[in-house]
Motif scaffolding. Structure first.
Motif, PDB file in Angstrom:
ATOM      1  N   ASN A 175       0.824  -1.206   0.000  1.00 40.71           N
ATOM      2  CA  ASN A 175       0.000   0.000   0.000  1.00 40.71           C
ATOM      3  C   ASN A 175       0.859   1.258   0.000  1.00 40.71           C
ATOM      4  OD1 ASN A 175      -2.384  -1.397   0.013  1.00 40.71           O
ATOM      5  ND2 ASN A 175      -2.589  -1.410   2.236  1.00 40.71           N
ATOM      6  N   GLN A 176       1.951   1.227   0.820  1.00 37.70           N
ATOM      7  CA  GLN A 176       2.782   2.421   0.924  1.00 37.70           C
ATOM      8  C   GLN A 176       3.541   2.687  -0.380  1.00 37.70           C
ATOM      9  OE1 GLN A 176       2.023   3.997   3.548  1.00 37.70           O
ATOM     10  NE2 GLN A 176       0.936   2.185   4.255  1.00 37.70           N
ATOM     11  N   LEU A 177       3.970   1.627  -1.050  1.00 31.64           N
ATOM     12  CA  LEU A 177       4.699   1.786  -2.311  1.00 31.64           C
ATOM     13  C   LEU A 177       3.754   1.734  -3.507  1.00 31.64           C
ATOM     14  CD1 LEU A 177       7.825  -0.407  -1.546  1.00 31.64           C
ATOM     15  CD2 LEU A 177       7.597   2.060  -1.373  1.00 31.64           C
ATOM     16  N   ASP A 178       2.569   2.258  -3.283  1.00 33.36           N
ATOM     17  CA  ASP A 178       1.551   2.291  -4.323  1.00 33.36           C
ATOM     18  C   ASP A 178       2.071   3.085  -5.525  1.00 33.36           C
ATOM     19  OD1 ASP A 178      -0.652   2.521  -5.902  1.00 33.36           O
ATOM     20  OD2 ASP A 178      -2.009   3.131  -4.280  1.00 33.36           O
ATOM     21  N   PRO A 179       2.117   2.484  -6.715  1.00 31.23           N
ATOM     22  CA  PRO A 179       2.622   3.205  -7.896  1.00 31.23           C
ATOM     23  C   PRO A 179       1.790   4.441  -8.227  1.00 31.23           C
ATOM     24  CG  PRO A 179       1.609   1.098  -8.508  1.00 31.23           C
ATOM     25  CD  PRO A 179       1.759   1.102  -7.031  1.00 31.23           C
ATOM     26  N   HIS A 180       0.486   4.428  -7.862  1.00 33.43           N
ATOM     27  CA  HIS A 180      -0.338   5.613  -8.109  1.00 33.43           C
ATOM     28  C   HIS A 180       0.160   6.795  -7.288  1.00 33.43           C
ATOM     29  CE1 HIS A 180      -3.307   3.589 -10.584  1.00 33.43           C
ATOM     30  NE2 HIS A 180      -3.337   2.601  -9.710  1.00 33.43           N
ATOM     31  N   PHE A 181       0.551   6.507  -6.033  1.00 30.74           N
ATOM     32  CA  PHE A 181       1.077   7.576  -5.179  1.00 30.74           C
ATOM     33  C   PHE A 181       2.369   8.122  -5.761  1.00 30.74           C
ATOM     34  CE2 PHE A 181       4.055   8.638  -1.726  1.00 30.74           C
ATOM     35  CZ  PHE A 181       3.424   9.763  -1.234  1.00 30.74           C
ATOM     36  N   LEU A 182       3.259   7.220  -6.195  1.00 30.14           N
ATOM     37  CA  LEU A 182       4.522   7.654  -6.777  1.00 30.14           C
ATOM     38  C   LEU A 182       4.274   8.437  -8.072  1.00 30.14           C
ATOM     39  CD1 LEU A 182       7.599   7.651  -6.755  1.00 30.14           C
ATOM     40  CD2 LEU A 182       7.538   5.437  -7.920  1.00 30.14           C
ATOM     41  N   PHE A 183       3.353   7.960  -8.890  1.00 38.60           N
ATOM     42  CA  PHE A 183       3.035   8.640 -10.153  1.00 38.60           C
ATOM     43  C   PHE A 183       2.498  10.054  -9.893  1.00 38.60           C
ATOM     44  CE2 PHE A 183      -0.051   9.624 -13.561  1.00 38.60           C
ATOM     45  CZ  PHE A 183       0.792   9.568 -14.661  1.00 38.60           C
ATOM     46  N   ASN A 184       1.560  10.159  -8.935  1.00 37.01           N
ATOM     47  CA  ASN A 184       1.007  11.477  -8.604  1.00 37.01           C
ATOM     48  C   ASN A 184       2.075  12.396  -8.032  1.00 37.01           C
ATOM     49  OD1 ASN A 184      -1.578  10.759  -9.415  1.00 37.01           O
ATOM     50  ND2 ASN A 184      -2.155  10.010  -7.372  1.00 37.01           N
ATOM     51  N   SER A 185       2.943  11.839  -7.208  1.00 42.05           N
ATOM     52  CA  SER A 185       4.011  12.637  -6.602  1.00 42.05           C
ATOM     53  C   SER A 185       4.964  13.173  -7.673  1.00 42.05           C
ATOM     54  CB  SER A 185       4.791  11.802  -5.585  1.00 42.05           C
ATOM     55  OG  SER A 185       3.945  11.386  -4.537  1.00 42.05           O
ATOM     56  N   LEU A 186       5.311  12.333  -8.639  1.00 40.82           N
ATOM     57  CA  LEU A 186       6.208  12.774  -9.712  1.00 40.82           C
ATOM     58  C   LEU A 186       5.541  13.828 -10.598  1.00 40.82           C
ATOM     59  CD1 LEU A 186       7.847   9.363 -10.742  1.00 40.82           C
ATOM     60  CD2 LEU A 186       8.849  11.224  -9.397  1.00 40.82           C
ATOM     61  N   ASN A 187       4.226  13.703 -10.796  1.00 44.64           N
ATOM     62  CA  ASN A 187       3.504  14.727 -11.560  1.00 44.64           C
ATOM     63  C   ASN A 187       3.530  16.077 -10.846  1.00 44.64           C
ATOM     64  OD1 ASN A 187       2.790  13.271 -13.813  1.00 44.64           O
ATOM     65  ND2 ASN A 187       0.818  12.608 -13.006  1.00 44.64           N
ATOM     66  N   VAL A 188       3.306  16.020  -9.516  1.00 42.28           N
ATOM     67  CA  VAL A 188       3.363  17.258  -8.728  1.00 42.28           C
ATOM     68  C   VAL A 188       4.764  17.856  -8.790  1.00 42.28           C
ATOM     69  CG1 VAL A 188       3.193  18.220  -6.397  1.00 42.28           C
ATOM     70  CG2 VAL A 188       1.512  16.551  -7.184  1.00 42.28           C
ATOM     71  N   LEU A 189       5.773  16.987  -8.644  1.00 38.35           N
ATOM     72  CA  LEU A 189       7.161  17.437  -8.693  1.00 38.35           C
ATOM     73  C   LEU A 189       7.479  18.074 -10.049  1.00 38.35           C
ATOM     74  CD1 LEU A 189       9.994  17.572  -7.470  1.00 38.35           C
ATOM     75  CD2 LEU A 189      10.385  15.249  -8.304  1.00 38.35           C
ATOM     76  N   ASN A 190       6.976  17.479 -11.121  1.00 42.86           N
ATOM     77  CA  ASN A 190       7.208  18.008 -12.467  1.00 42.86           C
ATOM     78  C   ASN A 190       6.615  19.409 -12.609  1.00 42.86           C
ATOM     79  OD1 ASN A 190       8.065  17.716 -15.270  1.00 42.86           O
ATOM     80  ND2 ASN A 190       5.866  17.558 -15.755  1.00 42.86           N
ATOM     81  N   GLY A 191       5.415  19.600 -12.024  1.00 40.68           N
ATOM     82  CA  GLY A 191       4.799  20.920 -12.092  1.00 40.68           C
ATOM     83  C   GLY A 191       5.532  21.942 -11.248  1.00 40.68           C
ATOM     84  N   LEU A 192       6.046  21.509 -10.090  1.00 40.17           N
ATOM     85  CA  LEU A 192       6.741  22.441  -9.193  1.00 40.17           C
ATOM     86  C   LEU A 192       8.086  22.897  -9.752  1.00 40.17           C
ATOM     87  CD1 LEU A 192       6.071  20.814  -5.683  1.00 40.17           C
ATOM     88  CD2 LEU A 192       5.139  22.958  -6.551  1.00 40.17           C
ATOM     89  N   ILE A 193       8.701  22.050 -10.561  1.00 47.08           N
ATOM     90  CA  ILE A 193      10.013  22.410 -11.123  1.00 47.08           C
ATOM     91  C   ILE A 193       9.904  23.687 -11.938  1.00 47.08           C
ATOM     92  CG2 ILE A 193      11.763  21.702 -12.804  1.00 47.08           C
ATOM     93  CD1 ILE A 193      11.367  18.832 -11.816  1.00 47.08           C
TER      94      ILE A 193
END
Length: 353
Positions: A175-193
């Protein structure tokens, strides 16, 4: 009559009859001229049946009582002392009562006290001693079989608990290493850059803390509340950067309240559960409150459920409940009203080895 009691009585009847048949055969071989009917109806044989019935039944309940009183495997010595002490007392009482039933104690012209005195004078210590020795021998076999069975049941239960804990840990890690969470996090990171390199740097730092903590704590039964709160702050920072004003976080725990232990990743799993099941928007901000009360850590939010959810619902909470059931006898508190949802995690004061 309840099933277990009826089974115990049936076992006692069958056991006493089987033992009596053995003595009937022995008696027939010794007294060949005596008829089968005379042997079976002889008072000594009838006494034997009653001895067997009450001793088998009494020992059955005695073994269960001793096991309930001393359930731990380390208490084997206490179990044996208590069992055999009670067994000797039970045997003497059964012999005395059955002999009294077949005597003239309850009928006759003499007064009861005189009949009782006569009955007691007819009892022989050697007979009681011999019967007690035989009963003890049978009880040793009975005791060994019963407690070996209980020990095997305990081992099976322990293995099952270990399996459930491993499964729960696996589910938690998954549950913690949910790929959806990682995918959403990387999308947020991409926008913040593009928007704010400084925020993107903070986001990356917190994200690395989260995954490092997950990998470090996944095999532990308990972690300190202080470590779990520190980890959850990093996760809450990610949520604040991701949802901005759409989520309002109120962490009402001071330094003095950091004492104790909880399940690793359980707080983050509850927070993730809140995010997954509720609408988050600027128009309808999600209010998330974390506080400690009566040795429980509570995660509370205003209820604004999503209309449709993908995946399985309630798995995270069941995961936490199953893991706590293995390590503690205190339940996880779950409360839901029309406007509020709250989950309380028991804070354990000692590390469970």
């Amino acid at each position: 009559m309840k099933g277990p009691y009826l089974k115990s009585i049936i076992r006692a009847i069958l056991s006493s009859l089987a033992l009596s048949m053995y003595f009937v055969l022995v008696a027939k071989l010794e007294y060949k001229d005596t008829s089968w009917r005379a042997i079976i109806l002889h008072p000594s044989m009838q006494k034997g049946i009653l001895y067997g019935f009450f001793l088998f039944l009494g020992n059955d309940y005695l073994a269960k009582w001793v096991s309930a009183k001393y359930p731990q495997a380390k208490d084997l010595g206490r179990k044996m002392v208590l069992f055999f002490t009670c067994n000797i007392t039970l045997t003497i009482m059964v012999i005395f009562t059955v002999n009294a039933f077949f005597s003239s104690l309850f009928h006759g012209n003499k007064s009861f006290m005189v009949r009782f005195h006569d009955f007691v004078s007819q009892q022989h210590v050697a007979y009681y001693f011999q019967t007690v020795i035989i009963a003890l021998f049978i009880s040793i076999v009975f005791f060994g079989f019963h407690f070996y069975k209980r020990f095997r049941d305990y081992q099976i239960k322990e293995t099952q608990q270990e399996k459930e804990q491993i499964t729960a840990q696996f589910e938690s890690l998954k549950n913690q290493l949910d790929p959806h969470f990682l995918f959403n996090s990387l999308n947020v990171l991409n926008g913040l850059i593009d928007e704010s390199p400084k925020k993107a740097s903070m986001f990356t730092t917190d994200l690395s803390k989260i995954y490092r903590y997950v990998l470090e704590q996944k095999d532990k039964s308990l972690v300190s509340l202080q470590d779990e709160l520190a980890f959850s702050k990093a996760y809450l920072n990610l949520l604040s950067l991701r949802f901005e004003e759409g989520i309002q976080i109120d962490l009402q725990i001071n330094t003095e309240q950091h004492i104790g232990f909880i399940l690793p990743l359980s707080l983050q799993l509850l927070i993730e559960n809140v995010i997954k099941h509720n609408v988050i928007s600027l128009k309808k901000p999600l209010l998330l409150t974390i506080y400690r009360k009566n040795d429980y850590l509570y995660v509370e939010n205003n209820l604004q459920k999503k209309k449709a959810l993908h995946g399985r619902s309630g798995i995270g909470l069941r995961n936490i409940q199953e893991r706590y059931a293995i390590l503690s006898n205190r339940p996880v508190h779950i409360q839901e009203t029309d406007i509020l949802f709250s989950v309380g995690l028991p804070i354990i004061n000692e590390v469970v080895s």
